[in-house]
Design a protein around this motif. Sequence first.
Motif, PDB file in Angstrom:
ATOM      1  N   GLU A 214       1.861  -2.528   0.157  1.00 49.92           N
ATOM      2  CA  GLU A 214       1.243  -1.214  -0.039  1.00 49.92           C
ATOM      3  C   GLU A 214       2.206  -0.075   0.302  1.00 49.92           C
ATOM      4  N   ASN A 215       3.203  -0.348   1.134  1.00 51.59           N
ATOM      5  CA  ASN A 215       4.173   0.688   1.510  1.00 51.59           C
ATOM      6  C   ASN A 215       5.511   0.542   0.789  1.00 51.59           C
ATOM      7  N   CYS A 216       5.605  -0.441  -0.076  1.00 51.23           N
ATOM      8  CA  CYS A 216       6.898  -0.831  -0.631  1.00 51.23           C
ATOM      9  C   CYS A 216       7.557   0.281  -1.431  1.00 51.23           C
ATOM     10  N   ALA A 217       6.836   0.897  -2.364  1.00 50.28           N
ATOM     11  CA  ALA A 217       7.446   1.879  -3.262  1.00 50.28           C
ATOM     12  C   ALA A 217       8.020   3.051  -2.483  1.00 50.28           C
ATOM     13  N   ALA A 218       7.212   3.641  -1.613  1.00 50.36           N
ATOM     14  CA  ALA A 218       7.651   4.833  -0.893  1.00 50.36           C
ATOM     15  C   ALA A 218       8.795   4.515   0.062  1.00 50.36           C
ATOM     16  N   GLU A 219       8.662   3.418   0.813  1.00 53.42           N
ATOM     17  CA  GLU A 219       9.701   3.084   1.787  1.00 53.42           C
ATOM     18  C   GLU A 219      11.009   2.702   1.105  1.00 53.42           C
ATOM     19  N   ALA A 220      10.929   1.914   0.033  1.00 52.11           N
ATOM     20  CA  ALA A 220      12.144   1.515  -0.679  1.00 52.11           C
ATOM     21  C   ALA A 220      12.841   2.717  -1.292  1.00 52.11           C
ATOM     22  N   LEU A 221      12.071   3.624  -1.888  1.00 46.61           N
ATOM     23  CA  LEU A 221      12.663   4.809  -2.499  1.00 46.61           C
ATOM     24  C   LEU A 221      13.358   5.667  -1.445  1.00 46.61           C
TER      25      LEU A 221
ATOM     26  N   MET B 179      21.748  -1.541  -3.444  1.00 51.87           N
ATOM     27  CA  MET B 179      20.644  -0.968  -2.685  1.00 51.87           C
ATOM     28  C   MET B 179      19.481  -1.953  -2.600  1.00 51.87           C
ATOM     29  N   PRO B 180      18.567  -1.762  -1.625  1.00 56.58           N
ATOM     30  CA  PRO B 180      17.399  -2.645  -1.525  1.00 56.58           C
ATOM     31  C   PRO B 180      16.458  -2.471  -2.701  1.00 56.58           C
ATOM     32  N   MET B 181      15.862  -3.568  -3.121  1.00 53.36           N
ATOM     33  CA  MET B 181      14.906  -3.551  -4.228  1.00 53.36           C
ATOM     34  C   MET B 181      13.487  -3.444  -3.690  1.00 53.36           C
ATOM     35  N   ALA B 182      12.660  -2.717  -4.380  1.00 53.02           N
ATOM     36  CA  ALA B 182      11.239  -2.592  -4.023  1.00 53.02           C
ATOM     37  C   ALA B 182      10.510  -3.866  -4.455  1.00 53.02           C
ATOM     38  N   TYR B 183      10.606  -4.891  -3.621  1.00 50.89           N
ATOM     39  CA  TYR B 183      10.129  -6.252  -3.900  1.00 50.89           C
ATOM     40  C   TYR B 183       8.830  -6.442  -3.116  1.00 50.89           C
ATOM     41  N   PRO B 184       7.678  -6.217  -3.722  1.00 55.66           N
ATOM     42  CA  PRO B 184       6.429  -6.169  -2.954  1.00 55.66           C
ATOM     43  C   PRO B 184       6.157  -7.411  -2.112  1.00 55.66           C
ATOM     44  N   PHE B 185       6.399  -8.601  -2.653  1.00 57.11           N
ATOM     45  CA  PHE B 185       6.066  -9.823  -1.929  1.00 57.11           C
ATOM     46  C   PHE B 185       6.887  -9.970  -0.657  1.00 57.11           C
ATOM     47  N   ARG B 186       8.102  -9.451  -0.645  1.00 59.07           N
ATOM     48  CA  ARG B 186       8.998  -9.641   0.500  1.00 59.07           C
ATOM     49  C   ARG B 186       9.333  -8.341   1.230  1.00 59.07           C
ATOM     50  N   TRP B 187       8.612  -7.263   0.953  1.00 55.39           N
ATOM     51  CA  TRP B 187       8.941  -6.007   1.619  1.00 55.39           C
ATOM     52  C   TRP B 187       8.452  -6.042   3.069  1.00 55.39           C
TER      53      TRP B 187
ATOM     54  N   PHE C 193      11.865 -12.395 -11.737  1.00 56.69           N
ATOM     55  CA  PHE C 193      10.760 -11.702 -12.392  1.00 56.69           C
ATOM     56  C   PHE C 193      10.059 -10.767 -11.412  1.00 56.69           C
ATOM     57  N   ILE C 194      10.859 -10.042 -10.660  1.00 55.63           N
ATOM     58  CA  ILE C 194      10.332  -9.122  -9.653  1.00 55.63           C
ATOM     59  C   ILE C 194       9.915  -7.820 -10.341  1.00 55.63           C
ATOM     60  N   GLU C 195       8.634  -7.490 -10.215  1.00 54.41           N
ATOM     61  CA  GLU C 195       8.134  -6.202 -10.673  1.00 54.41           C
ATOM     62  C   GLU C 195       8.296  -5.209  -9.529  1.00 54.41           C
ATOM     63  N   PRO C 196       9.094  -4.164  -9.694  1.00 52.37           N
ATOM     64  CA  PRO C 196       9.194  -3.163  -8.626  1.00 52.37           C
ATOM     65  C   PRO C 196       7.820  -2.583  -8.316  1.00 52.37           C
ATOM     66  N   ALA C 197       7.575  -2.286  -7.047  1.00 50.27           N
ATOM     67  CA  ALA C 197       6.304  -1.671  -6.659  1.00 50.27           C
ATOM     68  C   ALA C 197       6.079  -0.424  -7.504  1.00 50.27           C
ATOM     69  N   ARG C 198       4.858  -0.251  -7.981  1.00 49.78           N
ATOM     70  CA  ARG C 198       4.551   0.879  -8.858  1.00 49.78           C
ATOM     71  C   ARG C 198       4.857   2.192  -8.154  1.00 49.78           C
ATOM     72  N   GLY C 199       5.527   3.066  -8.868  1.00 50.70           N
ATOM     73  CA  GLY C 199       5.946   4.346  -8.335  1.00 50.70           C
ATOM     74  C   GLY C 199       7.417   4.389  -7.954  1.00 50.70           C
ATOM     75  N   PHE C 200       8.013   3.225  -7.709  1.00 53.78           N
ATOM     76  CA  PHE C 200       9.417   3.182  -7.311  1.00 53.78           C
ATOM     77  C   PHE C 200      10.323   3.635  -8.454  1.00 53.78           C
TER      78      PHE C 200
ATOM     79  N   SER D  83       3.828 -19.728   5.050  1.00 54.76           N
ATOM     80  CA  SER D  83       4.932 -18.808   5.321  1.00 54.76           C
ATOM     81  C   SER D  83       5.389 -18.174   4.019  1.00 54.76           C
ATOM     82  N   ALA D  84       6.370 -17.297   4.138  1.00 55.04           N
ATOM     83  CA  ALA D  84       7.033 -16.745   2.956  1.00 55.04           C
ATOM     84  C   ALA D  84       8.397 -17.368   2.748  1.00 55.04           C
ATOM     85  N   GLU D  85       8.688 -18.445   3.470  1.00 57.36           N
ATOM     86  CA  GLU D  85       9.996 -19.091   3.358  1.00 57.36           C
ATOM     87  C   GLU D  85      10.161 -19.726   1.984  1.00 57.36           C
ATOM     88  N   PRO D  86      11.217 -19.388   1.247  1.00 53.81           N
ATOM     89  CA  PRO D  86      11.405 -19.950  -0.096  1.00 53.81           C
ATOM     90  C   PRO D  86      11.553 -21.465  -0.061  1.00 53.81           C
ATOM     91  N   ASP D  87      10.987 -22.136  -1.053  1.00 52.99           N
ATOM     92  CA  ASP D  87      11.107 -23.596  -1.140  1.00 52.99           C
ATOM     93  C   ASP D  87      11.735 -23.970  -2.475  1.00 52.99           C
TER      94      ASP D  87
END
Length: 461
Positions: free
Chosen positions: A215-222, A202-210, A252-259, A402-406
């Motif tokens: 701000e919408n990560c926890a609710a949308e991911a859940l 399943m998708p992870m509630a990954y705030p940086f890449r959601w 070291f991904i912290e799930p969005a709070r509430g997820f 960008s958010a492109e991984p390096d």
Amino acid sequence: MSIEHDAHASGRPAITEGGPSLPQERRLVTAIPGPRSQEMFARKRSAVPPGIGTTLPVFVTHAGGGVVVDADGNSLIDFGSGIAVTTVGNAAPRVVERVRRQVGDFTHTCFMVTPYESYVEVCEKLNALTPGDHEKRSFLVNSGAEAVENAVKVARHATGRQAVVVFDHGYHGRTLLTMTLTAKNMPYKQGFGPYAPEVYRMPMAYPFRWPGGAENCAAEALAQVTDAIDKQIGAHNVAAIVIEPIQGEGGFIEPARGFLPGLLEYARANGIVFVADEVQTGFARTGHLFACEDEGLVPDIICTAKGIAGGLPLAAVTGRAELLDAVHVGGLGGTYGGNPLACEAALAVLETIEADGLVERARRIGDLMLPRLRALAERFDVVGDVRGRGAMTAIELVVPGSAEPDAAVTGEVARRCHAEGLLVLTAGTYGNVLRFLPPLSISDALVDEGLSILEKAISSV
């Protein structure tokens, strides 16, 4: 070296009697790696398959406090702790003393043949210390992967269901089942299939890449996860949801709070066993004894390893009594699980955490590291995200603007840190995360010096 309560305020750990006598300083006497380490690495190449990789090819002769010393006499600052294993410090005095006494009494009987008290005592302490005041049972195995695999066995047996739900970016081990549970293909899964059945990602509630924003990560991911389970699997077919409270190897991904609380509530409502993989986060690493405590989570089963025994191989499965008691006699166990030396080490680790205030020390390290890391993010566009809790922190490096991984820059920063005598580890699905796991016995001065080396490395790249 250990942390005394009266040393916390100053941030200067006190050397306790009998502790490691290594000078707590970075010292480079050769290039990294030096000639002796290079010679040993050549031996490794001829004796060990290349599939056993190496982060930094220095061969260690001593370690303690916040340093590791190599065969050439170089003393490196340790921001890795053997991947979160030597949390209380390498060769921690209480660990050394307990193991030394035990090795003279007996080294093995197999707990399933003729048991011994230390195994029971470790289980009693885990039952008391892990989240929740319900009745629990624990049993001991050898590794984090083995703990996770046994947790799934217990969940399947107790529920009579087969499906297991896991998450993007998750890492759970290298056995057939835990390799299947793990998200990242290379290097963990490539060429090793076919994989175990009835595992759903399943998708992870990954705030940086959601996509919808942090701000919408926890609710949308859940909503996405629960909808997918209901429609694609059927909640009534799911034995377990397995998740790391902070993803380790995944970056070291912290799930969005509430997820996580929402996921636990969904599991409870549908008779699904909620398994917290605390292999990397457990035992004071995050500024709580267990990372689940940060959002008040009470998992049905918790898997622990790494920091549990100060470097000796040990892991544990702790869970609700009705779940673990459901398994028939002989259905759990293993020849080496709960080895007496490792049990004594675990008891020493728990004693050290309590006596030396290491939960508070982890918070102190986080208070030192996170502001410095955030300052790097302000200064350098290549630092896309800073995250973590306590002595488990990370930065994610991206192509500026960008958010492109390096991953290439991440590897180069790590190499420059290594050359300057700072041991750091990389992580992440995209290979673009630098993770920091210093032992809790490290001094403030070494933390500060290590961060300065990191800053210089990023600046030079």
